[in-house]
Design a protein around this motif. Structure first.
Motif, PDB file in Angstrom:
ATOM      1  N   ALA A   1       5.837  -0.174   0.537  1.00  0.00           N
ATOM      2  CA  ALA A   1       4.806   1.093   0.050  1.00  0.00           C
ATOM      3  C   ALA A   1       4.841   1.463  -0.965  1.00  0.00           C
ATOM      4  O   ALA A   1       3.707   2.183  -2.030  1.00  0.00           O
TER       5      ALA A   1
ATOM      6  N   GLU B   1      -4.688  -0.337  -1.874  1.00  0.00           N
ATOM      7  CA  GLU B   1      -4.099  -1.483  -2.714  1.00  0.00           C
ATOM      8  C   GLU B   1      -5.281  -2.252  -2.823  1.00  0.00           C
ATOM      9  O   GLU B   1      -5.647  -2.665  -4.085  1.00  0.00           O
TER      10      GLU B   1
ATOM     11  N   THR C   1       1.720   0.711  -2.350  1.00  0.00           N
ATOM     12  CA  THR C   1       0.615   1.519  -2.583  1.00  0.00           C
ATOM     13  C   THR C   1      -0.054   2.705  -3.736  1.00  0.00           C
ATOM     14  O   THR C   1      -0.619   3.077  -3.610  1.00  0.00           O
TER      15      THR C   1
ATOM     16  N   LYS D   1      -2.471  -4.140   4.807  1.00  0.00           N
ATOM     17  CA  LYS D   1      -2.854  -3.294   3.366  1.00  0.00           C
ATOM     18  C   LYS D   1      -3.318  -1.434   3.323  1.00  0.00           C
ATOM     19  O   LYS D   1      -4.083  -1.203   3.857  1.00  0.00           O
ATOM     20  N   ASP D   2      -2.590  -1.122   2.620  1.00  0.00           N
ATOM     21  CA  ASP D   2      -2.978   0.325   1.769  1.00  0.00           C
ATOM     22  C   ASP D   2      -4.698   0.162   1.739  1.00  0.00           C
ATOM     23  O   ASP D   2      -5.282  -0.655   0.876  1.00  0.00           O
TER      24      ASP D   2
ATOM     25  N   PRO E   1       6.285   6.739   0.107  1.00  0.00           N
ATOM     26  CA  PRO E   1       5.353   5.272  -1.332  1.00  0.00           C
ATOM     27  C   PRO E   1       6.632   5.201  -2.365  1.00  0.00           C
ATOM     28  O   PRO E   1       6.845   4.607  -3.774  1.00  0.00           O
TER      29      PRO E   1
ATOM     30  N   THR F   1       0.269  10.950  -0.715  1.00  0.00           N
ATOM     31  CA  THR F   1      -0.037   9.527  -0.342  1.00  0.00           C
ATOM     32  C   THR F   1       0.144   9.039   0.636  1.00  0.00           C
ATOM     33  O   THR F   1       0.790   7.487   1.437  1.00  0.00           O
TER      34      THR F   1
ATOM     35  N   LEU G   1       1.849   0.908   7.399  1.00  0.00           N
ATOM     36  CA  LEU G   1       2.037  -0.260   6.914  1.00  0.00           C
ATOM     37  C   LEU G   1       3.330  -1.349   7.349  1.00  0.00           C
ATOM     38  O   LEU G   1       3.139  -2.011   7.785  1.00  0.00           O
TER      39      LEU G   1
END
Lengths: 668, 256
Positions: free
Chosen positions: A445, A661, A448, A657-658, A439, A508, A639
């Motif tokens: 990422a 998100e 995210t 999508k995360d 991330p 995350t 992802l």
């Protein structure tokens, strides 16, 4: 009752079996003790209870293949009950009594024995038909799988036939013996099946019936005596060793949490496993417990996409190697062959995604994944022989604290303009957010991270990030076998986390979650660690954020291996999704039987091993089959992999999508 | 046979753009220091020679006390010994060459001296040539492959622009290698542990009998290039569409 001469002969045979059986079993013990480490002895009561429940209820067997599991239960329960039946038959052979009498208990005993005998015979017949007539493809291996020469020569079939016939004859003759007794002594309403069969013998002279009573007794029990010394050589040994496996299985904070290596101990000369005896004792016990059912192979993302890895072949090859060298191993002799010479190929070692599906599905508690990780340790720490691309990730983690080899001072680039407090700026945080390398550095990422930042801010959470002081958690290094690099990263990260007094941490990335929650404990780091989907779920339920259920999309959630199977988090991500999307659907493989995206186990940093299909494409196809328009993920690696698969699929690719998100999109 | 690899401790390439001119001028860098990446290839070349032709490979560096870490990395990769030529003062390529030449002579009968093609911080690429000049030995630069090593000669492939030349030179010789010589091997933990235990001998200019020449090269205007107005464009769509759009954009920019 037996004649005196029969009693004497049987007693002598029992003594011979005890002698032979003792040595055969003791050798198994000696072989297992050649493995590294010690079985845990903590909380023995809990272990014993767990092992007993698993053994009796066959709980782990029911996870898949319901039909085979049912027939297996017939055989297994018959066999369990036959411990009592065999004992009772010996008692009846030596003493002129009816075992357990003819009251309620005795009647129940005979009834259960009668029913289970028939069930066992039906069950065993099913398995013989499945293997020898129906040629069930689940029992086969792809051509590219390394197999022991005896397996290639039909060893599994031979052993299966011996075991199958042993069970048929043992149970069959015990059952027939009862029918002869009934024909001789009169109908027994508590043995309906044996009574029915006894009608076949109507009219036979008493001497014939008595002869067959004795003959049946001898065949049924004589087979047990003959089979006991062969038992440890056969796969049927699983019926004992599965229980031993569950009894001694190490308690782990997560499904795949690894034991650290003591790098300070200068007496250690071998790191990881080159030879069979370098594996843990569990790695040597596992092949004894393996019943060679190939369930692990069925769920293995590497195997099912045509790679050279089959977790069951690994166990089977180990077992055949042990059987071939049992005396040498038991007497402390050296293994000549390396695991890579007989157990699996190098490509197989590097094909594992460490998704843990084999460990989760195994009905006897085997853990083939751990062998592979121990072999990887040897390949990296001792041989420096591993896929070339991993080296870039290793040096990146070593030098810049991230596997991309990007500057450590760019770690906060994603947060520019977002006013994200670091621990230096907000030392009195309630929650420490472990952002994770992906991330922070990966362009896709990063969104995210941005979405989660927005959620945290909206909810008014008092949080902080480590900023440039955060280093790679080390998961990729550890799963790639570079335990020394993991040791260095873990030591440094724990020092930092303890210094900033982190108590509650949100990550995350499930790999960070697993590492911080389940693996840093061994390095002195003890924290309450949650995944961002759990935190979002909590925030919604507490009314801190009010996402609108306005996303008009059918969403399918892909369980990341290290969130779900490894750490048992299945519900919170789904609950979170249910707050924001109109409809959710499940893929064929979900929750504890979810299918890997293909990036775990450091696959992210290397080329996929050669096979028939890419793992991410196989998973993506499953998502497409649900009819969903969006795949929700909770892991930056998933992802990447599923986004790549979607791009590969072309124009109509699903949106990936995360969860963060999706939630952030609905915040007004 | 004896091979000696000359290495330098430099900032990690990922961190180089982050170093300010002031920080660089002060000589006190806060970033992670590693073996100069070009020199890692030279170490790899030295280890390959040892494996293919026998003998021992050593490593030597000129630098401050901390440069010992770079030597430990070389030992961890597989070098048999290492020597630190301790020098704290300002020095240029010519001075380094002087010290290295003395270290080579001090080492004894060295057959092949190996170096990377340049360092990622100084970037002069002058040391291998200067070192050969000081030793009075031939120098082979841009070496991509060692074809053969005999008792008195070495045959190598040099890459010059688009061409590959096979050349032979008498030993002892200075060889400066390029990346194609081979990817540097990753150290095993056993070697890392061994390397950590080794006592690395230190030599000074005085002990080597060298009067280090004052720098002849001075940085008069050491600065970062102005930040470029670079922009990133991502092309969406299927790989075919994205490729077509990329080609259009490259044509438009007159790159193609």
């Amino acid at each position: 009752m037996l004649t005196l001469i029969e009693k004497l002969i049987f007693a002598v045979l029992v003594l011979a079996t005890i002698y032979n059986g003792y040595w055969a079993f003791y050798k198994v013990y000696l072989v297992i003790r050649r493995g590294q480490g010690e079985p845990g002895d903590d909380d023995i009561k809990k272990r014993a209870w767990n092992a007993f429940v698993n053994w009796v209820t066959l709980r782990p067997v029911w996870k898949t293949r319901p039909v085979s599991s049912l027939f297996h239960a017939f055989v297994a329960w018959a066999f369990m009950f036959y411990f009592l039946v065999n004992f009772g038959d010996i008692v009846q052979g030596y003493f002129p009594i009816k075992f357990l009498g003819e009251g309620f208990i005795g009647n129940a005993y005979r009834f259960i024995a009668d029913v289970l005998s028939v069930a066992g015979l039906i069950g065993m017949t099913y398995f013989l038909v499945r293997r020898f007539l129906a040629h069930d493809p689940h029992l086969e291996f792809h051509d590219n799988i390394r197999l022991h020469e005896k397996v290639l020569a039909g060893g599994l079939k031979k052993d299966s036939l011996i075991v199958g016939l042993f069970i048929l004859f043992h149970v069959g003759f015990r059952f027939l013996g009862e029918s002869f007794t009934i024909a001789h002594e009169g109908l027994d309403p508590y043995q309906p099946f044996a009574s029915a069969v006894s009608s076949l013998w109507a009219g036979l002279p008493d001497t014939t019936l008595v002869f067959w009573q004795h003959a049946s007794w001898w065949i049924a029990l004589g087979l047990i005596l003959a089979f006991i010394p062969y038992f440890p050589h056969s796969k049927h040994f699983h019926l004992i060793m599965a229980g031993v496996n569950f009894l001694t299985k190490p308690e782990r904070p997560a499904l795949g949490a690894l034991e650290p290596i003591d790098f300070e101990d200068e007496s250690i000369e071998q790191f990881g496993a080159a030879k069979l005896t370098d594996l843990t004792w569990k790695g040597i016990l596992d092949p004894y417990a393996c019943i060679m059912c190939n369930r692990c192979q069925d769920v293995c993302p590497a195997y099912t996409t045509g790679k050279e890895l089959s977790p069951s072949a690994l166990e089977i090859n180990k077992r055949y190697y042990i059987n071939d060298h049992v005396d040498k191993l038991a007497s402390g002799g050296e293994c000549e062959l390396k695991l890579l010479d007989f157990a699996l190929t190098e490509s197989a070692v590097w094909a594992c995604t460490t998704c843990g599906a084999c460990v989760e599905i195994c009905p006897v508690g085997n853990e083939p994944m751990f062998d592979i990780l121990h072999i990887r340790r040897n390949q990296v720490l001792m041989e420096s022989d591993f896929p070339a691309k991993l080296q870039t990730a290793f040096t990146g983690m070593e030098r810049t604290g991230n596997p991309w080899k990007l500057s450590a001072s760019d770690r906060m680039n994603w947060a520019k303009g977002l006013d994200i407090p670091t621990v230096d700026e907000n030392p009195d945080f309630d929650v420490l957010w472990w952002v994770g390398c992906a991330p922070a550095y990966d362009m896709r990422a990063q969104s995210t991270a941005k979405a989660f930042a927005r959620i945290l801010k909206e909810a008014g959470v008092n949080f902080a990030v480590l900023g440039e002081r955060e280093m790679c958690c080390g998961d990729s290094a550890r799963r790639a076998g570079n335990e020394y690099l993991f040791f260095e990263l873990a030591t440094q990260n724990v020092e930092t986390l303890n210094e900033v007094k982190a108590k509650k941490i949100v990550t995350t990335c499930p790999h960070g979650l697993n590492t911080l929650a389940a693996e840093y404990g061994a390095f002195g780091g003890h924290y309450e660690v949650i995944h961002h989907s759990q935190m979002i779920d909590d925030l919604i339920k507490a009314g801190k954020i009010r996402p609108k259920k306005e996303l008009d999309a059918t969403v399918t959630f892909h369980d990341p291996c290290y969130l779900g199977r490894h750490n048992g988090i299945y519900d919170e991500p789904r609950e979170t999704l249910s707050f924001v999307v109109s409809e959710t659907v499940e893929m064929e493989h979900s929750r504890n039987q979810s299918f890997c995206c293909g990036a775990g186990g450091a696959q992210m940093w290397k080329e996929e091993e050669h096979g028939a299909q890419a793992v991410n494409m196989k998973r993506y196809e499953e998502a497409v089959e649900t009819g969903a328009s969006c795949i929700a993920v909770g892991c930056p690696f998933c992802l990447t992999m599923l986004t790549d698969a979607s791009k590969e699929a072309g124009d109509d690719g699903l949106v990936v999508k995360d969860i963060a998100e999706l939630v952030a999109e609905t915040l007004s | 046979m004896r091979y000696l690899v000359c290495i330098k401790q430099t900032p990690d390439t990922a961190e180089l753009p982050k170093i300010s001119p002031e920080e660089a001028a002060s000589g006190k860098l806060s970033v992670n220091l590693v073996v100069n990446p070009w020199d890692e290839h030279a170490i790899e070349a030295g280890l390959q020679l040892m494996e293919n032709y026998g003998g021992t490979t050593g490593a030597v560096t000129v630098g401050e006390e901390g440069a010992i870490d770079a030597l430990r990395s070389a030992l961890a990769m597989g070098c048999k010994d290492a020597t630190l030529v301790k020098h704290d003062d300002e020095i240029d390529a010519w001075g380094v060459a002087e010290l290295l030449a003395a270290a080579v002579r001090h080492d004894g009968d060295v057959d092949v001296v190996l170096t990377g093609q340049m360092t990622v911080d100084g970037n002069s690429g002058a040391v291998p040539v200067a070192l050969a000049r000081k030793l009075g030995w031939p120098v082979l630069t841009g070496v991509a492959k060692v074809v053969e090593l005999t008792d008195d000669s070495i045959t190598v492939e040099r890459v010059v622009g688009q061409a590959r030349l096979t050349v032979k030179a008498p030993t002892p010789v200075v060889v400066s290698v390029i990346k194609e010589i081979g990817e540097p091997r990753y150290p095993t933990f056993i070697n890392i542990r061994k390397a950590a235990r080794v006592k690395i001998p230190e030599l000074t200019a005085e002990e080597l009998g060298v009067d280090v020449p004052a720098p002849v090269v001075h940085m008069s205007n050491f600065r970062k290039p102005p930040a470029r107005d670079a922009h990133v464009k991502l092309f969406e769509g299927t790989p075919q569409e994205a490729a077509a759009a990329l080609i259009d954009a490259l044509l438009e920019e007159k790159v193609l």
